[in-house]
Design a protein around this motif. Structure first.
Motif, PDB file in Angstrom:
ATOM      1  N   LEU A  55       0.951  -1.194   0.009  1.00 40.93           N
ATOM      2  CA  LEU A  55       0.038  -0.045  -0.054  1.00 40.93           C
ATOM      3  C   LEU A  55       0.986   1.310   0.124  1.00 40.93           C
ATOM      4  O   LEU A  55       0.853   2.088   0.765  1.00 40.93           O
ATOM      5  CB  LEU A  55      -0.931  -0.129   1.223  1.00 40.93           C
ATOM      6  CG  LEU A  55      -1.921  -1.298   1.248  1.00 40.93           C
ATOM      7  CD1 LEU A  55      -2.397  -1.277   2.951  1.00 40.93           C
ATOM      8  CD2 LEU A  55      -2.840  -1.346   0.310  1.00 40.93           C
ATOM      9  N   PRO A  56       1.558   1.611  -1.133  1.00 41.22           N
ATOM     10  CA  PRO A  56       2.451   2.445  -1.081  1.00 41.22           C
ATOM     11  C   PRO A  56       2.115   4.044  -0.814  1.00 41.22           C
ATOM     12  O   PRO A  56       0.944   4.233  -1.501  1.00 41.22           O
ATOM     13  CB  PRO A  56       3.120   2.596  -2.331  1.00 41.22           C
ATOM     14  CG  PRO A  56       2.205   1.721  -3.394  1.00 41.22           C
ATOM     15  CD  PRO A  56       1.373   1.010  -2.398  1.00 41.22           C
ATOM     16  N   SER A  57       2.632   4.693   0.139  1.00 40.85           N
ATOM     17  CA  SER A  57       2.157   5.993   0.426  1.00 40.85           C
ATOM     18  C   SER A  57       2.259   6.875  -0.686  1.00 40.85           C
ATOM     19  O   SER A  57       3.359   7.269  -1.437  1.00 40.85           O
ATOM     20  CB  SER A  57       2.842   6.651   1.577  1.00 40.85           C
ATOM     21  OG  SER A  57       2.866   5.723   2.644  1.00 40.85           O
ATOM     22  N   CYS A  58       1.347   7.705  -0.916  1.00 39.61           N
ATOM     23  CA  CYS A  58       1.048   8.921  -1.712  1.00 39.61           C
ATOM     24  C   CYS A  58       1.270   8.494  -3.324  1.00 39.61           C
ATOM     25  O   CYS A  58       1.322   9.455  -4.151  1.00 39.61           O
ATOM     26  CB  CYS A  58       1.989   9.876  -1.307  1.00 39.61           C
ATOM     27  SG  CYS A  58       1.924  10.467   0.283  1.00 39.61           S
ATOM     28  N   ILE A  59       1.454   7.329  -3.669  1.00 40.04           N
ATOM     29  CA  ILE A  59       1.548   6.987  -5.123  1.00 40.04           C
ATOM     30  C   ILE A  59       0.484   6.251  -5.562  1.00 40.04           C
ATOM     31  O   ILE A  59       0.298   5.868  -6.976  1.00 40.04           O
ATOM     32  CB  ILE A  59       3.131   6.403  -5.564  1.00 40.04           C
ATOM     33  CG1 ILE A  59       3.080   5.014  -4.780  1.00 40.04           C
ATOM     34  CG2 ILE A  59       4.113   7.609  -5.060  1.00 40.04           C
ATOM     35  CD1 ILE A  59       4.400   4.176  -5.279  1.00 40.04           C
ATOM     36  N   GLY A  60      -0.462   5.654  -4.681  1.00 37.55           N
ATOM     37  CA  GLY A  60      -1.434   4.850  -5.272  1.00 37.55           C
ATOM     38  C   GLY A  60      -1.354   3.337  -5.148  1.00 37.55           C
ATOM     39  O   GLY A  60      -0.104   2.899  -5.438  1.00 37.55           O
ATOM     40  N   PHE A  61      -2.315   2.729  -4.641  1.00 35.66           N
ATOM     41  CA  PHE A  61      -2.215   1.007  -4.419  1.00 35.66           C
ATOM     42  C   PHE A  61      -1.664   0.388  -5.691  1.00 35.66           C
ATOM     43  O   PHE A  61      -0.979  -0.576  -5.502  1.00 35.66           O
ATOM     44  CB  PHE A  61      -3.386   0.810  -3.917  1.00 35.66           C
ATOM     45  CG  PHE A  61      -3.797   1.151  -2.602  1.00 35.66           C
ATOM     46  CD1 PHE A  61      -2.965   1.677  -1.815  1.00 35.66           C
ATOM     47  CD2 PHE A  61      -5.123   1.367  -2.291  1.00 35.66           C
ATOM     48  CE1 PHE A  61      -3.130   2.066  -0.574  1.00 35.66           C
ATOM     49  CE2 PHE A  61      -5.439   1.877  -0.972  1.00 35.66           C
ATOM     50  CZ  PHE A  61      -4.597   2.221  -0.166  1.00 35.66           C
ATOM     51  N   GLU A  62      -2.169   1.091  -6.820  1.00 41.82           N
ATOM     52  CA  GLU A  62      -1.798   0.174  -8.069  1.00 41.82           C
ATOM     53  C   GLU A  62      -0.481   0.069  -8.452  1.00 41.82           C
ATOM     54  O   GLU A  62       0.034  -0.620  -9.301  1.00 41.82           O
ATOM     55  CB  GLU A  62      -2.593   0.666  -9.340  1.00 41.82           C
ATOM     56  CG  GLU A  62      -2.299   1.953  -9.774  1.00 41.82           C
ATOM     57  CD  GLU A  62      -2.909   3.334  -8.789  1.00 41.82           C
ATOM     58  OE1 GLU A  62      -2.339   4.356  -9.288  1.00 41.82           O
ATOM     59  OE2 GLU A  62      -3.582   2.891  -8.259  1.00 41.82           O
TER      60      GLU A  62
END
Length: 126
Positions: A55-62
Motif C-alpha cells: 500500500l505505497p504512500s502517496c503514489i496509489g495502491f496500483e
C-alpha cells in the motif's frame, strides 16, 4: 547436520532457494510455495516495508510492488496459503517439536551438543 545447516544458511530467507533444497514433502507443495510466496522479501514482515510494498504512500495502491487485493485482502488466497504452510509444518512437526524434559543432565548435555554444532558450522569460534 552441518551440511544441511550450511545449505540453509546459504539460501538465506529466499523461499525459492529453500523450497529447492527441501525434501520433507512432495515437490508440488514446494512448487506452490515458490509460485505463491517466492517473490516476497523477508523484510515485508516489518510493518513499514509491508505497507510500502502493498500500500505505497502517496503514489496509489496500483503502483505497489505486490497486489494487495490479490493477496492480503483475498480471503481465498489467505486460506490457501495458510493451509499450504500448515501442511508443510505438519509434515515436519514430529521431527522438530516435542516436550523438553527438565532433567538438568539432559539439558546440559543438549547444550553441549548445540555448542559443538555451533563451533562446527562456524557460528561461534571455539
Amino acid at each position: 547436520m552441518e551440511e544441511v545447516y550450511r545449505a540453509i544458511k546459504r539460501a538465506g530467507h529466499d523461499l525459492i532457494k529453500l523450497a529447492d533444497i527441501a525434501k520433507y514433502s512432495d515437490n508440488d507443495s514446494y512448487q506452490k510455495v515458490k509460485e505463491e510466496l517466492g517473490t516476497y522479501s523477508v523484510f515485508i514482515r516489518y510493518s513499514l516495508d509491508a505497507y510500502e510494498n502493498f500500500l505505497p504512500s502517496c503514489i496509489g495502491f496500483e503502483k505497489g510492488k505486490y497486489d494487495y487485493s490479490a493477496t492480503m485482502t483475498n480471503h481465498a488466497w489467505m486460506i490457501e496459503m495458510r493451509d499450504l504452510l500448515a501442511s508443510l509444518i505438519a509434515q515436519t512437526s514430529e521431527e522438530f517439536t516435542g516436550l523438553v524434559e527438565f532433567d538438568f543432565e539432559d539439558l546440559y548435555g543438549d547444550a553441549e551438543k548445540m555448542r559443538e554444532f555451533a563451533v562446527k558450522v562456524g557460528v561461534v569460534k571455539s
